[in-house]
Design a protein around this motif. Structure first.
Motif, PDB file in Angstrom:
ATOM      1  N   GLN A   1       0.780  -1.129  -0.015  1.00 58.10           N
ATOM      2  CA  GLN A   1      -0.016   0.116  -0.030  1.00 58.10           C
ATOM      3  C   GLN A   1       0.782   1.447  -0.079  1.00 58.10           C
ATOM      4  O   GLN A   1       0.517   2.336  -0.455  1.00 58.10           O
ATOM      5  CB  GLN A   1      -0.801  -0.048   1.146  1.00 58.10           C
ATOM      6  CG  GLN A   1      -1.806  -1.112   1.191  1.00 58.10           C
ATOM      7  CD  GLN A   1      -2.792  -1.150   0.049  1.00 58.10           C
ATOM      8  OE1 GLN A   1      -3.700   0.246   0.034  1.00 58.10           O
ATOM      9  NE2 GLN A   1      -2.990  -1.768  -0.864  1.00 58.10           N
TER      10      GLN A   1
ATOM     11  N   TYR B   1      -9.089   9.222  -6.439  1.00 55.44           N
ATOM     12  CA  TYR B   1      -8.831   9.957  -5.214  1.00 55.44           C
ATOM     13  C   TYR B   1     -10.018  10.868  -4.924  1.00 55.44           C
ATOM     14  O   TYR B   1     -10.956  11.317  -6.078  1.00 55.44           O
ATOM     15  CB  TYR B   1      -7.742  11.229  -5.252  1.00 55.44           C
ATOM     16  CG  TYR B   1      -6.465  10.492  -5.433  1.00 55.44           C
ATOM     17  CD1 TYR B   1      -5.927   9.984  -4.071  1.00 55.44           C
ATOM     18  CD2 TYR B   1      -5.798   9.968  -6.631  1.00 55.44           C
ATOM     19  CE1 TYR B   1      -4.845   8.988  -4.180  1.00 55.44           C
ATOM     20  CE2 TYR B   1      -4.521   9.217  -6.527  1.00 55.44           C
ATOM     21  CZ  TYR B   1      -4.264   8.771  -5.234  1.00 55.44           C
ATOM     22  OH  TYR B   1      -3.033   7.756  -5.465  1.00 55.44           O
ATOM     23  N   ARG B   2     -10.485  10.876  -3.953  1.00 58.79           N
ATOM     24  CA  ARG B   2     -11.903  11.538  -3.352  1.00 58.79           C
ATOM     25  C   ARG B   2     -11.830  12.849  -2.739  1.00 58.79           C
ATOM     26  O   ARG B   2     -12.849  13.286  -2.620  1.00 58.79           O
ATOM     27  CB  ARG B   2     -12.724  10.407  -2.388  1.00 58.79           C
ATOM     28  CG  ARG B   2     -12.866   8.963  -3.245  1.00 58.79           C
ATOM     29  CD  ARG B   2     -13.252   7.987  -2.251  1.00 58.79           C
ATOM     30  NE  ARG B   2     -12.155   7.548  -1.273  1.00 58.79           N
ATOM     31  CZ  ARG B   2     -12.199   6.750  -0.463  1.00 58.79           C
ATOM     32  NH1 ARG B   2     -13.231   5.808  -0.365  1.00 58.79           N
ATOM     33  NH2 ARG B   2     -11.021   6.307   0.199  1.00 58.79           N
ATOM     34  N   SER B   3     -10.543  13.042  -2.375  1.00 56.46           N
ATOM     35  CA  SER B   3     -10.686  14.405  -1.795  1.00 56.46           C
ATOM     36  C   SER B   3      -8.981  14.856  -1.965  1.00 56.46           C
ATOM     37  O   SER B   3      -7.988  14.288  -2.213  1.00 56.46           O
ATOM     38  CB  SER B   3     -10.973  14.374  -0.012  1.00 56.46           C
ATOM     39  OG  SER B   3      -9.969  13.661   0.538  1.00 56.46           O
TER      40      SER B   3
ATOM     41  N   ARG C   1      -5.465   4.073  -8.195  1.00 55.19           N
ATOM     42  CA  ARG C   1      -5.969   4.811  -7.221  1.00 55.19           C
ATOM     43  C   ARG C   1      -6.964   5.908  -7.759  1.00 55.19           C
ATOM     44  O   ARG C   1      -6.433   6.763  -8.579  1.00 55.19           O
ATOM     45  CB  ARG C   1      -4.961   5.165  -6.201  1.00 55.19           C
ATOM     46  CG  ARG C   1      -4.294   4.316  -5.402  1.00 55.19           C
ATOM     47  CD  ARG C   1      -5.023   4.199  -4.079  1.00 55.19           C
ATOM     48  NE  ARG C   1      -4.811   3.102  -3.293  1.00 55.19           N
ATOM     49  CZ  ARG C   1      -3.784   2.773  -2.484  1.00 55.19           C
ATOM     50  NH1 ARG C   1      -2.908   3.815  -2.655  1.00 55.19           N
ATOM     51  NH2 ARG C   1      -3.571   1.632  -2.018  1.00 55.19           N
TER      52      ARG C   1
ATOM     53  N   GLN D   1      -4.157   6.364   1.098  1.00 57.93           N
ATOM     54  CA  GLN D   1      -5.615   6.963   1.255  1.00 57.93           C
ATOM     55  C   GLN D   1      -5.942   6.819  -0.322  1.00 57.93           C
ATOM     56  O   GLN D   1      -5.163   6.454  -1.354  1.00 57.93           O
ATOM     57  CB  GLN D   1      -5.558   8.359   1.467  1.00 57.93           C
ATOM     58  CG  GLN D   1      -5.327   8.533   3.258  1.00 57.93           C
ATOM     59  CD  GLN D   1      -5.491   9.940   3.516  1.00 57.93           C
ATOM     60  OE1 GLN D   1      -4.659  10.735   2.909  1.00 57.93           O
ATOM     61  NE2 GLN D   1      -6.251  10.299   4.710  1.00 57.93           N
ATOM     62  N   GLY D   2      -7.147   6.978  -0.739  1.00 57.34           N
ATOM     63  CA  GLY D   2      -7.447   6.888  -2.008  1.00 57.34           C
ATOM     64  C   GLY D   2      -8.588   5.680  -2.217  1.00 57.34           C
ATOM     65  O   GLY D   2      -8.189   4.420  -1.374  1.00 57.34           O
ATOM     66  N   GLN D   3      -9.064   5.351  -3.390  1.00 62.77           N
ATOM     67  CA  GLN D   3      -9.811   4.274  -3.410  1.00 62.77           C
ATOM     68  C   GLN D   3      -9.141   3.510  -4.569  1.00 62.77           C
ATOM     69  O   GLN D   3      -8.720   3.758  -5.686  1.00 62.77           O
ATOM     70  CB  GLN D   3     -11.248   4.553  -4.099  1.00 62.77           C
ATOM     71  CG  GLN D   3     -12.089   3.352  -4.440  1.00 62.77           C
ATOM     72  CD  GLN D   3     -13.311   3.986  -5.294  1.00 62.77           C
ATOM     73  OE1 GLN D   3     -13.679   5.105  -5.357  1.00 62.77           O
ATOM     74  NE2 GLN D   3     -14.166   3.174  -5.583  1.00 62.77           N
TER      75      GLN D   3
ATOM     76  N   ALA E   1      -7.019  15.887   0.432  1.00 65.70           N
ATOM     77  CA  ALA E   1      -6.240  15.530   1.394  1.00 65.70           C
ATOM     78  C   ALA E   1      -5.667  14.130   0.966  1.00 65.70           C
ATOM     79  O   ALA E   1      -4.560  13.532   1.426  1.00 65.70           O
ATOM     80  CB  ALA E   1      -6.930  15.355   2.514  1.00 65.70           C
ATOM     81  N   GLU E   2      -6.437  13.209   0.311  1.00 57.57           N
ATOM     82  CA  GLU E   2      -5.857  11.861  -0.090  1.00 57.57           C
ATOM     83  C   GLU E   2      -4.838  12.027  -1.247  1.00 57.57           C
ATOM     84  O   GLU E   2      -4.025  11.017  -1.503  1.00 57.57           O
ATOM     85  CB  GLU E   2      -7.167  11.148  -0.702  1.00 57.57           C
ATOM     86  CG  GLU E   2      -8.374  10.860   0.310  1.00 57.57           C
ATOM     87  CD  GLU E   2      -9.140   9.782  -0.329  1.00 57.57           C
ATOM     88  OE1 GLU E   2     -10.019   9.364   0.513  1.00 57.57           O
ATOM     89  OE2 GLU E   2      -9.323   9.797  -1.502  1.00 57.57           O
ATOM     90  N   ILE E   3      -4.807  12.989  -2.091  1.00 57.30           N
ATOM     91  CA  ILE E   3      -3.877  13.039  -3.140  1.00 57.30           C
ATOM     92  C   ILE E   3      -2.263  12.989  -2.789  1.00 57.30           C
ATOM     93  O   ILE E   3      -2.070  14.025  -1.759  1.00 57.30           O
ATOM     94  CB  ILE E   3      -4.036  14.353  -4.022  1.00 57.30           C
ATOM     95  CG1 ILE E   3      -5.431  14.149  -4.518  1.00 57.30           C
ATOM     96  CG2 ILE E   3      -3.032  14.309  -5.126  1.00 57.30           C
ATOM     97  CD1 ILE E   3      -5.950  15.346  -5.511  1.00 57.30           C
TER      98      ILE E   3
ATOM     99  N   SER F   1       0.126   6.459  -1.902  1.00 58.07           N
ATOM    100  CA  SER F   1      -0.698   6.979  -0.692  1.00 58.07           C
ATOM    101  C   SER F   1      -1.712   5.744  -0.249  1.00 58.07           C
ATOM    102  O   SER F   1      -2.304   5.132  -1.103  1.00 58.07           O
ATOM    103  CB  SER F   1      -1.638   8.223  -0.771  1.00 58.07           C
ATOM    104  OG  SER F   1      -2.425   8.472   0.270  1.00 58.07           O
TER     105      SER F   1
END
Length: 205
Positions: free
Chosen positions: A3, A39-41, A37, A24-26, A43-45, A22
């Motif tokens: 990850q 990214y939904r926001s 990935r 984070q992210g989907q 902050a996730e990038i 990251s």
């Protein structure tokens, strides 16, 4: 596939790239050998590798543009504008992808944004040379079309610099038609001075 990666490398221009996915992210199911990935926001990038990759992409396009038109383009304003308004390629307005390979190297990206009530625009499709011919470019186009359909959009537009051979061929293979400059295009509205050096495409979805 792990990850988080903390390897570093430099590209041919000496730009330091942090090859880190990251946590984070989907995660999005992708082609074999790649980690995608979405990214939904903001902050996730993973900003540092994403920004370095965007610089690399813009530099390649500026080189092709200058070779084709004889006009030198400064892409820094474009890059700054993208990050200032990056929310436009995030839900619920659009989508943004970064793709890594099995060697933890960032090799692909693509974004999509809503430009009006029925139209989405594809931006920044870039696949590094070592990942071309794998179907990754087509995957990124298809994925963003599905995203646009999920948003209820009916049409997709795109543009690329004149002199780029791969992108027009890909778009035409996927059913896009070449058109006159799209007046709702980001390229036309934000940087109208470069529009004459671009080719424009449209597809009903």
């Amino acid at each position: 596939m792990a990850q988080i990666f903390n390897q570093y490398e430099t590209n041919e221009d000496g730009i330091l790239l942090e090859a880190r996915a990251s946590a984070q992210g989907q995660d999005v199911p992708c082609l074999h050998g790649f980690l995608a990935r979405k990214y939904r926001s903001v902050a996730e990038i993973p900003y540092e590798p994403a920004n370095a990759f965007l610089h690399e992409y813009i530099a390649t396009q500026a080189e092709v543009y200058e070779r084709e038109t004889g006009i030198k383009v400064d892409g820094l304003g474009h890059i700054e504008g993208f990050w200032t308004h990056v929310d436009r390629v995030l839900p619920p307005l659009g989508s943004f992808y970064l793709i890594w390979n099995d060697d933890h190297r960032l090799v692909g990206t693509g974004a999509m944004r809503r430009v009006d009530e029925t139209t989405g625009e594809m931006k920044h499709l870039y696949v590094r040379p070592e990942a071309r011919g794998t179907g990754l470019g087509r995957w990124l186009v298809d994925q963003r079309i599905r995203d646009a359909q999920t948003l209820g959009l009916k049409c997709m537009i795109a543009d690329t610099v004149r002199g780029n051979v791969e992108m027009p061929a890909l778009y035409k293979n996927l059913g896009f038609e070449e058109t006159a400059p799209n007046q709702i295009s980001t390229s036309v509205n934000v940087t109208p001075e470069v529009a004459a050096g671009l080719r424009f495409f449209r597809k009903q979805i």
